[in-house]
Design a protein around this motif. Sequence first.
Motif, PDB file in Angstrom:
ATOM      1  N   ALA A   1       0.834  -1.201   0.000  1.00  0.00           N
ATOM      2  CA  ALA A   1       0.000   0.000   0.000  1.00  0.00           C
ATOM      3  C   ALA A   1       0.870   1.252   0.000  1.00  0.00           C
ATOM      4  O   ALA A   1       0.574   2.229  -0.699  1.00  0.00           O
ATOM      5  N   PHE A   2       1.943   1.226   0.764  1.00  0.00           N
ATOM      6  CA  PHE A   2       2.846   2.378   0.800  1.00  0.00           C
ATOM      7  C   PHE A   2       3.551   2.558  -0.541  1.00  0.00           C
ATOM      8  O   PHE A   2       3.668   3.690  -1.041  1.00  0.00           O
ATOM      9  N   GLU A   3       3.976   1.466  -1.164  1.00  0.00           N
ATOM     10  CA  GLU A   3       4.608   1.559  -2.486  1.00  0.00           C
ATOM     11  C   GLU A   3       3.619   2.084  -3.526  1.00  0.00           C
ATOM     12  O   GLU A   3       3.974   2.889  -4.392  1.00  0.00           O
ATOM     13  N   CYS A   4       2.390   1.645  -3.429  1.00  0.00           N
ATOM     14  CA  CYS A   4       1.335   2.126  -4.328  1.00  0.00           C
ATOM     15  C   CYS A   4       1.106   3.621  -4.113  1.00  0.00           C
ATOM     16  O   CYS A   4       0.977   4.388  -5.069  1.00  0.00           O
ATOM     17  N   TYR A   5       1.064   4.036  -2.864  1.00  0.00           N
ATOM     18  CA  TYR A   5       0.917   5.453  -2.525  1.00  0.00           C
ATOM     19  C   TYR A   5       2.047   6.274  -3.144  1.00  0.00           C
ATOM     20  O   TYR A   5       1.813   7.324  -3.751  1.00  0.00           O
ATOM     21  N   LYS A   6       3.282   5.785  -3.005  1.00  0.00           N
ATOM     22  CA  LYS A   6       4.425   6.510  -3.565  1.00  0.00           C
ATOM     23  C   LYS A   6       4.314   6.619  -5.084  1.00  0.00           C
ATOM     24  O   LYS A   6       4.641   7.665  -5.653  1.00  0.00           O
ATOM     25  N   SER A   7       3.818   5.578  -5.724  1.00  0.00           N
ATOM     26  CA  SER A   7       3.641   5.623  -7.185  1.00  0.00           C
ATOM     27  C   SER A   7       2.600   6.652  -7.573  1.00  0.00           C
ATOM     28  O   SER A   7       2.778   7.384  -8.550  1.00  0.00           O
ATOM     29  N   LEU A   8       1.521   6.725  -6.820  1.00  0.00           N
ATOM     30  CA  LEU A   8       0.454   7.678  -7.123  1.00  0.00           C
ATOM     31  C   LEU A   8       0.874   9.122  -6.886  1.00  0.00           C
ATOM     32  O   LEU A   8       0.437  10.029  -7.601  1.00  0.00           O
ATOM     33  N   GLU A   9       1.708   9.338  -5.877  1.00  0.00           N
ATOM     34  CA  GLU A   9       2.043  10.699  -5.480  1.00  0.00           C
ATOM     35  C   GLU A   9       3.261  11.281  -6.191  1.00  0.00           C
ATOM     36  O   GLU A   9       3.668  12.396  -5.882  1.00  0.00           O
ATOM     37  N   LYS A  10       3.800  10.555  -7.127  1.00  0.00           N
ATOM     38  CA  LYS A  10       4.905  11.113  -7.907  1.00  0.00           C
ATOM     39  C   LYS A  10       4.392  12.304  -8.695  1.00  0.00           C
ATOM     40  O   LYS A  10       3.216  12.369  -9.064  1.00  0.00           O
ATOM     41  N   ARG A  11       5.292  13.222  -8.973  1.00  0.00           N
ATOM     42  CA  ARG A  11       4.891  14.407  -9.746  1.00  0.00           C
ATOM     43  C   ARG A  11       4.272  13.979 -11.078  1.00  0.00           C
ATOM     44  O   ARG A  11       3.266  14.525 -11.503  1.00  0.00           O
ATOM     45  N   GLU A  12       4.878  13.007 -11.725  1.00  0.00           N
ATOM     46  CA  GLU A  12       4.328  12.453 -12.960  1.00  0.00           C
ATOM     47  C   GLU A  12       4.291  10.930 -12.814  1.00  0.00           C
ATOM     48  O   GLU A  12       5.268  10.260 -13.143  1.00  0.00           O
ATOM     49  N   PRO A  13       3.176  10.399 -12.338  1.00  0.00           N
ATOM     50  CA  PRO A  13       3.088   8.948 -12.134  1.00  0.00           C
ATOM     51  C   PRO A  13       3.305   8.190 -13.438  1.00  0.00           C
ATOM     52  O   PRO A  13       2.852   8.607 -14.499  1.00  0.00           O
ATOM     53  N   GLU A  14       4.022   7.082 -13.339  1.00  0.00           N
ATOM     54  CA  GLU A  14       4.290   6.260 -14.513  1.00  0.00           C
ATOM     55  C   GLU A  14       3.175   5.233 -14.657  1.00  0.00           C
ATOM     56  O   GLU A  14       2.838   4.529 -13.713  1.00  0.00           O
ATOM     57  N   ILE A  15       2.622   5.156 -15.855  1.00  0.00           N
ATOM     58  CA  ILE A  15       1.464   4.303 -16.094  1.00  0.00           C
ATOM     59  C   ILE A  15       1.787   2.831 -15.847  1.00  0.00           C
ATOM     60  O   ILE A  15       0.955   2.093 -15.329  1.00  0.00           O
ATOM     61  N   HIS A  16       3.001   2.389 -16.177  1.00  0.00           N
ATOM     62  CA  HIS A  16       3.324   0.977 -15.971  1.00  0.00           C
ATOM     63  C   HIS A  16       3.375   0.630 -14.482  1.00  0.00           C
ATOM     64  O   HIS A  16       3.002  -0.464 -14.082  1.00  0.00           O
ATOM     65  N   GLU A  17       3.800   1.568 -13.651  1.00  0.00           N
ATOM     66  CA  GLU A  17       3.797   1.341 -12.201  1.00  0.00           C
ATOM     67  C   GLU A  17       2.363   1.258 -11.671  1.00  0.00           C
ATOM     68  O   GLU A  17       2.047   0.401 -10.845  1.00  0.00           O
ATOM     69  N   LEU A  18       1.527   2.160 -12.148  1.00  0.00           N
ATOM     70  CA  LEU A  18       0.136   2.164 -11.703  1.00  0.00           C
ATOM     71  C   LEU A  18      -0.578   0.884 -12.137  1.00  0.00           C
ATOM     72  O   LEU A  18      -1.349   0.304 -11.367  1.00  0.00           O
ATOM     73  N   ARG A  19      -0.317   0.444 -13.359  1.00  0.00           N
ATOM     74  CA  ARG A  19      -0.907  -0.810 -13.840  1.00  0.00           C
ATOM     75  C   ARG A  19      -0.411  -1.988 -12.996  1.00  0.00           C
ATOM     76  O   ARG A  19      -1.178  -2.897 -12.681  1.00  0.00           O
ATOM     77  N   TYR A  20       0.869  -1.960 -12.656  1.00  0.00           N
ATOM     78  CA  TYR A  20       1.449  -3.022 -11.834  1.00  0.00           C
ATOM     79  C   TYR A  20       0.719  -3.116 -10.499  1.00  0.00           C
ATOM     80  O   TYR A  20       0.313  -4.202 -10.079  1.00  0.00           O
TER      81      TYR A  20
END
Length: 155
Positions: free
Chosen positions: A20-39
Amino acid sequence: MLGNFVTRILILLLGYAYPAFECYKSLEKREPEIHELRYWCKYWILVGLLTVLERIGDVFVSWIPLYGEMKVAIFVYLWYPKTQGTGYVYKTLLQPYVSRHELDIDKGIAEFRIKAGDILVRTCRCSFQWIQTTIPRIFEALQQQFDINQVENRR
């Protein structure tokens, strides 16, 4: 064997809190990467499915030695970057099955919603009828008890 309590704590930490924390970090990036969000979406889909299966299947397989430790290992396998577990399980097991049965699943969900709505309406009607008949009886009983107490107090 780690023990049931320790295993549950590890599952909460390694299967839910850390991802959940890793997911949060992916979402809160200035420009979230779509492959991370899909992952992470794939991960949480698999975790949701595992949680449902676990609730049903634990009764039958929880006696297996090291069962709790295997669950911890599955969670770690799914999110650990070197294993690519989420991608593999999603692409080889879940996606082919769901894509083949998507219409049936949607139909089942729609039917379930209708049946659940009907049950809810019937339950509410029965509850309201019970309330309408029971509340006046309660007040009558209380009134009778109050009247009896007043009569006894006057004596």
